[in-house]
Design a protein around this motif. Structure first.
Motif, PDB file in Angstrom:
ATOM      1  N   LEU A  29       0.841  -1.191   0.000  1.00 22.42           N
ATOM      2  CA  LEU A  29       0.000   0.000   0.000  1.00 22.42           C
ATOM      3  C   LEU A  29       0.882   1.249   0.000  1.00 22.42           C
ATOM      4  CD1 LEU A  29      -2.631  -1.061   2.709  1.00 22.42           C
ATOM      5  CD2 LEU A  29      -2.554  -1.640   0.275  1.00 22.42           C
ATOM      6  N   PRO A  30       0.541   2.233  -0.813  1.00 27.90           N
ATOM      7  CA  PRO A  30       1.406   3.412  -0.920  1.00 27.90           C
ATOM      8  C   PRO A  30       1.417   4.247   0.362  1.00 27.90           C
ATOM      9  CG  PRO A  30      -0.637   3.761  -2.120  1.00 27.90           C
ATOM     10  CD  PRO A  30      -0.631   2.320  -1.699  1.00 27.90           C
ATOM     11  N   ARG A  31       2.578   4.770   0.698  1.00 24.81           N
ATOM     12  CA  ARG A  31       2.700   5.723   1.800  1.00 24.81           C
ATOM     13  C   ARG A  31       2.278   7.107   1.301  1.00 24.81           C
ATOM     14  NH1 ARG A  31       5.114   3.140   6.650  1.00 24.81           N
ATOM     15  NH2 ARG A  31       6.378   1.422   5.860  1.00 24.81           N
ATOM     16  N   ARG A  32       2.007   7.999   2.254  1.00 26.91           N
ATOM     17  CA  ARG A  32       1.653   9.386   1.947  1.00 26.91           C
ATOM     18  C   ARG A  32       0.413   9.478   1.062  1.00 26.91           C
ATOM     19  NH1 ARG A  32       6.240  12.717   2.953  1.00 26.91           N
ATOM     20  NH2 ARG A  32       8.162  11.522   3.267  1.00 26.91           N
ATOM     21  N   ALA A  33      -0.501   8.513   1.160  1.00 21.51           N
ATOM     22  CA  ALA A  33      -1.628   8.471   0.234  1.00 21.51           C
ATOM     23  C   ALA A  33      -2.779   7.670   0.845  1.00 21.51           C
ATOM     24  CB  ALA A  33      -1.197   7.849  -1.093  1.00 21.51           C
ATOM     25  N   ILE A  34      -3.937   7.800   0.191  1.00 20.85           N
ATOM     26  CA  ILE A  34      -5.137   7.071   0.605  1.00 20.85           C
ATOM     27  C   ILE A  34      -5.271   5.793  -0.205  1.00 20.85           C
ATOM     28  CG2 ILE A  34      -7.665   7.084   0.607  1.00 20.85           C
ATOM     29  CD1 ILE A  34      -7.570  10.090   1.087  1.00 20.85           C
ATOM     30  N   THR A  35      -5.481   4.684   0.491  1.00 22.23           N
ATOM     31  CA  THR A  35      -5.940   3.446  -0.128  1.00 22.23           C
ATOM     32  C   THR A  35      -7.364   3.208   0.355  1.00 22.23           C
ATOM     33  OG1 THR A  35      -3.758   2.419  -0.302  1.00 22.23           O
ATOM     34  CG2 THR A  35      -5.657   0.946  -0.276  1.00 22.23           C
ATOM     35  N   GLU A  36      -8.289   3.085  -0.587  1.00 17.22           N
ATOM     36  CA  GLU A  36      -9.704   2.919  -0.251  1.00 17.22           C
ATOM     37  C   GLU A  36     -10.131   1.483  -0.540  1.00 17.22           C
ATOM     38  OE1 GLU A  36     -13.816   5.433  -0.898  1.00 17.22           O
ATOM     39  OE2 GLU A  36     -12.331   5.441  -2.505  1.00 17.22           O
ATOM     40  N   VAL A  37     -10.842   0.898   0.418  1.00 19.24           N
ATOM     41  CA  VAL A  37     -11.316  -0.480   0.274  1.00 19.24           C
ATOM     42  C   VAL A  37     -12.827  -0.484   0.404  1.00 19.24           C
ATOM     43  CG1 VAL A  37     -11.202  -2.834   1.160  1.00 19.24           C
ATOM     44  CG2 VAL A  37      -9.185  -1.363   1.285  1.00 19.24           C
ATOM     45  N   GLY A  38     -13.516  -0.985  -0.614  1.00 19.78           N
ATOM     46  CA  GLY A  38     -14.974  -1.009  -0.606  1.00 19.78           C
ATOM     47  C   GLY A  38     -15.507  -2.374  -0.964  1.00 19.78           C
ATOM     48  N   GLY A  39     -16.802  -2.551  -0.711  1.00 20.07           N
ATOM     49  CA  GLY A  39     -17.475  -3.801  -1.041  1.00 20.07           C
ATOM     50  C   GLY A  39     -18.951  -3.647  -0.837  1.00 20.07           C
ATOM     51  N   GLU A  40     -19.741  -4.299  -1.682  1.00 16.13           N
ATOM     52  CA  GLU A  40     -21.185  -4.132  -1.621  1.00 16.13           C
ATOM     53  C   GLU A  40     -21.835  -4.957  -0.524  1.00 16.13           C
ATOM     54  OE1 GLU A  40     -22.703  -5.002  -5.448  1.00 16.13           O
ATOM     55  OE2 GLU A  40     -21.748  -3.283  -6.431  1.00 16.13           O
ATOM     56  N   ARG A  41     -21.237  -6.059  -0.150  1.00 17.91           N
ATOM     57  CA  ARG A  41     -21.839  -6.926   0.853  1.00 17.91           C
ATOM     58  C   ARG A  41     -21.504  -6.436   2.253  1.00 17.91           C
ATOM     59  NH1 ARG A  41     -23.464 -11.821  -1.299  1.00 17.91           N
ATOM     60  NH2 ARG A  41     -22.878 -12.083  -3.485  1.00 17.91           N
ATOM     61  N   ALA A  42     -22.414  -6.685   3.189  1.00 22.32           N
ATOM     62  CA  ALA A  42     -22.196  -6.245   4.573  1.00 22.32           C
ATOM     63  C   ALA A  42     -20.939  -6.884   5.155  1.00 22.32           C
ATOM     64  CB  ALA A  42     -23.418  -6.578   5.429  1.00 22.32           C
ATOM     65  N   GLY A 171     -13.198   9.396  -4.269  1.00 24.25           N
ATOM     66  CA  GLY A 171     -13.055   9.833  -5.639  1.00 24.25           C
ATOM     67  C   GLY A 171     -11.604   9.810  -6.106  1.00 24.25           C
ATOM     68  N   ALA A 172     -11.206  10.882  -6.793  1.00 23.56           N
ATOM     69  CA  ALA A 172      -9.860  10.957  -7.348  1.00 23.56           C
ATOM     70  C   ALA A 172      -8.789  11.146  -6.281  1.00 23.56           C
ATOM     71  CB  ALA A 172      -9.789  12.104  -8.353  1.00 23.56           C
ATOM     72  N   PHE A 173      -9.192  11.399  -5.042  1.00 20.34           N
ATOM     73  CA  PHE A 173      -8.208  11.615  -3.982  1.00 20.34           C
ATOM     74  C   PHE A 173      -7.635  10.303  -3.440  1.00 20.34           C
ATOM     75  CE2 PHE A 173     -10.994  15.363  -3.826  1.00 20.34           C
ATOM     76  CZ  PHE A 173     -10.045  16.339  -4.098  1.00 20.34           C
ATOM     77  N   ALA A 174      -8.222   9.184  -3.826  1.00 23.13           N
ATOM     78  CA  ALA A 174      -7.668   7.882  -3.443  1.00 23.13           C
ATOM     79  C   ALA A 174      -6.605   7.469  -4.453  1.00 23.13           C
ATOM     80  CB  ALA A 174      -8.765   6.829  -3.376  1.00 23.13           C
ATOM     81  N   SER A 175      -5.400   7.245  -3.966  1.00 23.06           N
ATOM     82  CA  SER A 175      -4.326   6.790  -4.843  1.00 23.06           C
ATOM     83  C   SER A 175      -4.573   5.363  -5.308  1.00 23.06           C
ATOM     84  CB  SER A 175      -2.996   6.878  -4.105  1.00 23.06           C
ATOM     85  OG  SER A 175      -1.961   6.262  -4.834  1.00 23.06           O
ATOM     86  N   THR A 176      -5.118   4.549  -4.395  1.00 15.94           N
ATOM     87  CA  THR A 176      -5.380   3.134  -4.674  1.00 15.94           C
ATOM     88  C   THR A 176      -6.790   2.805  -4.226  1.00 15.94           C
ATOM     89  OG1 THR A 176      -3.050   2.567  -4.345  1.00 15.94           O
ATOM     90  CG2 THR A 176      -4.630   0.758  -4.212  1.00 15.94           C
ATOM     91  N   ARG A 177      -7.497   2.027  -5.024  1.00 16.66           N
ATOM     92  CA  ARG A 177      -8.835   1.584  -4.626  1.00 16.66           C
ATOM     93  C   ARG A 177      -8.976   0.099  -4.892  1.00 16.66           C
ATOM     94  NH1 ARG A 177     -14.239   0.995  -6.334  1.00 16.66           N
ATOM     95  NH2 ARG A 177     -15.571   1.203  -4.511  1.00 16.66           N
ATOM     96  N   LEU A 178      -9.424  -0.617  -3.858  1.00 14.74           N
ATOM     97  CA  LEU A 178      -9.638  -2.062  -3.939  1.00 14.74           C
ATOM     98  C   LEU A 178     -11.117  -2.356  -3.733  1.00 14.74           C
ATOM     99  CD1 LEU A 178      -6.680  -3.198  -1.646  1.00 14.74           C
ATOM    100  CD2 LEU A 178      -6.647  -2.878  -4.135  1.00 14.74           C
ATOM    101  N   ALA A 179     -11.655  -3.271  -4.520  1.00 11.61           N
ATOM    102  CA  ALA A 179     -13.039  -3.717  -4.373  1.00 11.61           C
ATOM    103  C   ALA A 179     -13.034  -5.175  -3.930  1.00 11.61           C
ATOM    104  CB  ALA A 179     -13.797  -3.569  -5.690  1.00 11.61           C
ATOM    105  N   LEU A 180     -13.783  -5.470  -2.865  1.00 10.79           N
ATOM    106  CA  LEU A 180     -13.810  -6.815  -2.302  1.00 10.79           C
ATOM    107  C   LEU A 180     -15.190  -7.430  -2.443  1.00 10.79           C
ATOM    108  CD1 LEU A 180     -11.255  -5.600  -0.808  1.00 10.79           C
ATOM    109  CD2 LEU A 180     -11.786  -7.195   1.010  1.00 10.79           C
ATOM    110  N   ASP A 181     -15.198  -8.716  -2.688  1.00 12.99           N
ATOM    111  CA  ASP A 181     -16.424  -9.508  -2.634  1.00 12.99           C
ATOM    112  C   ASP A 181     -16.082 -10.774  -1.866  1.00 12.99           C
ATOM    113  OD1 ASP A 181     -18.937 -10.554  -2.969  1.00 12.99           O
ATOM    114  OD2 ASP A 181     -18.576 -11.258  -5.013  1.00 12.99           O
ATOM    115  N   ALA A 182     -16.633 -10.905  -0.668  1.00 12.23           N
ATOM    116  CA  ALA A 182     -16.283 -12.041   0.200  1.00 12.23           C
ATOM    117  C   ALA A 182     -17.508 -12.900   0.475  1.00 12.23           C
ATOM    118  CB  ALA A 182     -15.692 -11.548   1.520  1.00 12.23           C
ATOM    119  N   ARG A 183     -17.287 -14.193   0.513  1.00 11.94           N
ATOM    120  CA  ARG A 183     -18.350 -15.145   0.828  1.00 11.94           C
ATOM    121  C   ARG A 183     -17.799 -16.225   1.753  1.00 11.94           C
ATOM    122  NH1 ARG A 183     -22.400 -14.935  -3.383  1.00 11.94           N
ATOM    123  NH2 ARG A 183     -21.763 -13.467  -5.022  1.00 11.94           N
ATOM    124  N   PRO A 184     -18.606 -16.683   2.686  1.00 12.84           N
ATOM    125  CA  PRO A 184     -18.142 -17.781   3.537  1.00 12.84           C
ATOM    126  C   PRO A 184     -18.095 -19.079   2.749  1.00 12.84           C
ATOM    127  CG  PRO A 184     -20.425 -17.268   4.023  1.00 12.84           C
ATOM    128  CD  PRO A 184     -19.960 -16.224   3.062  1.00 12.84           C
TER     129      PRO A 184
END
Length: 218
Positions: A29-42, A171-184
């Motif tokens: 993950l980059p230093r001095r920056a935002i990494t955003e992690v999102g996902g649609e499932r709870a 938005g554009a202020f995130a240097s890195t963005r990750l999208a997760l989809d997790a299931r048991p």
């Protein structure tokens, strides 16, 4: 350690503790920056991923902070995930003040990793006009997440700022963005490991579009 060497270390990516993800992100993950992690499932695995990163950072001797905007941080689970709690500042119950708390922590400096848990209705995207329904049933406007300010704070503090959200908040202020989809994973009618697929949506200088499967264990 010489000052120049120390400065180079602070600018190196922060390893996530997940080899495949670090390879996809050109080291972590980059230093001095935002990494955003999102996902649609709870239960999209965002907190589990953040705990992996937190465990890796504390194992490397980094001072870390977890801004608990959902009041959902579980210290015993973090310890079980390998987090050295003695190296973690836990700002608890921040709710709608989570962004302000994060701003103050970044301003204080000295942290290698700051996690802001902004899941739920506490924040809206930087360009959003969304509303939420509080417990009194009255519609109230919510202030957008101050992503530009937090990005500037991260840059001047040399920290990796990891933001967990339900939808894209920065938005554009995130240097890195990750999208997760997790299931048991079910094994013989019993609940097994949480398995997540991570997609690299945005990553400067890394492999955008890469997908990684992560087994978070039982």
């Amino acid at each position: 350690m010489p000052l120049a060497a120390s400065a180079r270390t602070r600018d190196r990516p922060l390893p996530s503790g997940i080899d495949a993800l670090d390879r996809a992100l050109a080291g972590g993950l980059p230093r001095r920056a935002i990494t955003e992690v999102g996902g649609e499932r709870a239960s999209a695995g965002r907190a589990a991923l953040a705990l992996r990163v937190l465990a890796s950072a504390t194992a490397r001797g980094e001072a870390c902070a977890w801004i608990d905007g959902t009041d959902g941080f579980h210290a015993l689970s973090a310890h079980a995930a390998g987090v050295d709690l003695a190296r973690v500042l836990w700002v608890r119950g921040a709710s709608g003040q989570a962004a302000k708390a994060c701003d103050l922590v970044l301003e204080a400096g000295g942290f290698g990793l700051v996690v802001l848990d902004a899941r739920g209705p506490s924040h809206t995207p930087s360009d959003g006009l969304m509303q939420h329904v509080p417990s009194d049933g009255l519609m109230q406007p919510r202030a957008p997440l101050p992503a530009a300010r937090l990005a500037r704070r991260a840059e001047t503090s040399s920290a990796t700022l990891l933001i967990l959200g339900d939808t894209p908040l920065c938005g554009a202020f995130a240097s890195t963005r990750l999208a997760l989809d997790a299931r048991p994973r079910w094994r013989e009618r019993s609940l097994g490991a949480l398995v997540a697929r991570v997609r690299v949506v945005r990553a400067r200088g890394a492999r955008e579009g890469a997908e990684i499967a992560i087994d978070f264990g039982t």
